[in-house]
Design a protein around this motif. Structure first.
Motif, PDB file in Angstrom:
ATOM      1  N   ARG A   1      -1.069   2.356  -8.028  1.00  0.00           N
ATOM      2  CA  ARG A   1      -0.644   3.509  -8.817  1.00  0.00           C
ATOM      3  C   ARG A   1      -1.527   3.749 -10.044  1.00  0.00           C
ATOM      4  N   ARG A   2      -2.640   3.047 -10.117  1.00  0.00           N
ATOM      5  CA  ARG A   2      -3.473   3.126 -11.319  1.00  0.00           C
ATOM      6  C   ARG A   2      -3.999   4.538 -11.557  1.00  0.00           C
TER       7      ARG A   2
ATOM      8  N   TYR B   1       0.830  -1.206   0.000  1.00  0.00           N
ATOM      9  CA  TYR B   1       0.000   0.000   0.000  1.00  0.00           C
ATOM     10  C   TYR B   1       0.863   1.255   0.000  1.00  0.00           C
ATOM     11  N   GLU B   2       0.251   2.367  -0.419  1.00  0.00           N
ATOM     12  CA  GLU B   2       0.904   3.671  -0.445  1.00  0.00           C
ATOM     13  C   GLU B   2       0.022   4.697   0.245  1.00  0.00           C
ATOM     14  N   VAL B   3       0.658   5.692   0.849  1.00  0.00           N
ATOM     15  CA  VAL B   3      -0.055   6.762   1.532  1.00  0.00           C
ATOM     16  C   VAL B   3       0.453   8.093   0.983  1.00  0.00           C
TER      17      VAL B   3
ATOM     18  N   VAL C   1      -5.166  10.705  -7.541  1.00  0.00           N
ATOM     19  CA  VAL C   1      -4.552  10.740  -6.204  1.00  0.00           C
ATOM     20  C   VAL C   1      -3.824  12.061  -5.990  1.00  0.00           C
ATOM     21  N   GLY C   2      -3.123  12.525  -7.006  1.00  0.00           N
ATOM     22  CA  GLY C   2      -2.423  13.799  -6.901  1.00  0.00           C
ATOM     23  C   GLY C   2      -3.354  14.955  -6.599  1.00  0.00           C
ATOM     24  N   GLN C   3      -4.556  14.901  -7.182  1.00  0.00           N
ATOM     25  CA  GLN C   3      -5.557  15.934  -6.904  1.00  0.00           C
ATOM     26  C   GLN C   3      -6.096  15.823  -5.475  1.00  0.00           C
ATOM     27  N   LEU C   4      -6.432  14.616  -5.058  1.00  0.00           N
ATOM     28  CA  LEU C   4      -7.083  14.410  -3.763  1.00  0.00           C
ATOM     29  C   LEU C   4      -6.121  14.537  -2.586  1.00  0.00           C
ATOM     30  N   ALA C   5      -4.834  14.288  -2.836  1.00  0.00           N
ATOM     31  CA  ALA C   5      -3.851  14.346  -1.747  1.00  0.00           C
ATOM     32  C   ALA C   5      -3.651  15.766  -1.215  1.00  0.00           C
ATOM     33  N   ARG C   6      -4.209  16.757  -1.905  1.00  0.00           N
ATOM     34  CA  ARG C   6      -4.152  18.139  -1.398  1.00  0.00           C
ATOM     35  C   ARG C   6      -5.065  18.319  -0.179  1.00  0.00           C
TER      36      ARG C   6
END
Length: 282
Positions: free
Chosen positions: A38-39, A18-20, A44-49
């Motif tokens: 990583r799909r 898993y990744e966080v 993820v880049g958008q939501l990780a904000r």
């Protein structure tokens, strides 16, 4: 996109990678199809904000190695893997975005471990058991046909009936500018083989007690893609989930794979849904 951390969790019969990413309230993404941690990197880049986003490889995909190969995983097995992952990462109810098979896994969590989730966005769950009689039989037959083609001709030949069953037209999909297209290398090819050979069987054999699902304390948000055709079974499953729960089906950008083709708009919709969640908690 920078990974905050990655690790492997030992679960019964497998090692779960898993990744966080990011910071904020915990949001677990259950990926669709052959998708691994990583799909949906753009999403993820958008939501990780705004969120601590957790993604993972389902057992059998990419870095999540199966140690007991003689026991195919059911949807319930995958849900138990997520239960153990969430218990490792948080002691509070989490938010979950479940896409396709990830939504099916999320529904198992909502029924079997409702204390683990506060909100589940269930985007086009592949849950034929939600459908009635002849409709269910017809769509189960479609899934069986995909597996027959896979067994006889291989995963590449099975892609055509698979995307047709899910209402995906790869040649006509709209995409936001700058979207990353996943490479089709050996790892992803192996994931397709595992998905078609094992996870399709899990979807076909899956079942949940609809009465318990109706009563679940988890906030379940049925969702569908704007361009998903209304005759395909994943669209119908979202509609039936909404009817069962007495909840409107929320429209998201794109189609079945809108999380991949429209990451910016999709993230905005996730934020809007979970903003309601935050105010409800407050």
């Amino acid at each position: 996109m920078t990974t905050m951390c990655s690790d492997t969790l030992e679960v019964p019969g497998a090692d779960l990678y898993y990744e966080v990413h990011g910071s904020g309230p915990l949001l677990l993404i259950g990926q669709s199809g052959e998708g691994d941690a990583r799909r949906s990197a753009d999403l993820v880049g958008q939501l990780a904000r705004d969120f601590t986003v957790v993604t993972y490889d389902r057992r059998g995909l990419s870095r999540s190695v199966v140690r007991e190969t003689g026991r195919p995983a059911s949807i319930a097995t995958h849900a138990d893997d997520v239960r153990r992952l969430l218990a490792t990462l948080t002691d509070e109810p989490a938010r979950m975005l479940g896409c396709s098979m990830g939504a099916a896994i999320g529904l198992h969590l909502a029924v079997r471990y409702p204390g683990l989730l506060h909100t589940l966005i269930a985007h086009e769950p592949v849950t034929p058991w939600l459908l009635a009689g002849a409709d269910r039989a017809h769509h189960l037959g479609e899934l069986e046909h995909c597996q027959q083609v896979f067994a006889e001709q291989g995963w590449q030949a099975a892609l055509a009936p698979m995307v047709r069953t899910l209402g995906i037209d790869p040649g006509a999909q709209e995409r936001e500018p700058g979207v990353t297209t996943p490479a089709l290398g050996p790892e992803r090819a192996a994931n397709f083989e595992y998905f078609l050979g094992n996870d399709f069987t899990a979807v076909r054999n899956d079942y949940l007690d609809v009465a318990r699902l109706r009563r679940s304390s988890v906030r379940i948000v049925p969702a569908r893609g704007r361009t998903t055709p209304s005759h395909v079974f994943d669209y119908k499953c979202a509609r039936e989930l909404g009817a069962l729960r007495g909840a409107p089906v929320v429209e998201f950008p794109g189609g079945h794979n809108g999380n991949l083709t429209h990451p910016v708009g999709y993230a905005e919709k996730v934020r809007a849904v979970l903003d309601v969640d935050r105010w409800a908690i407050g």
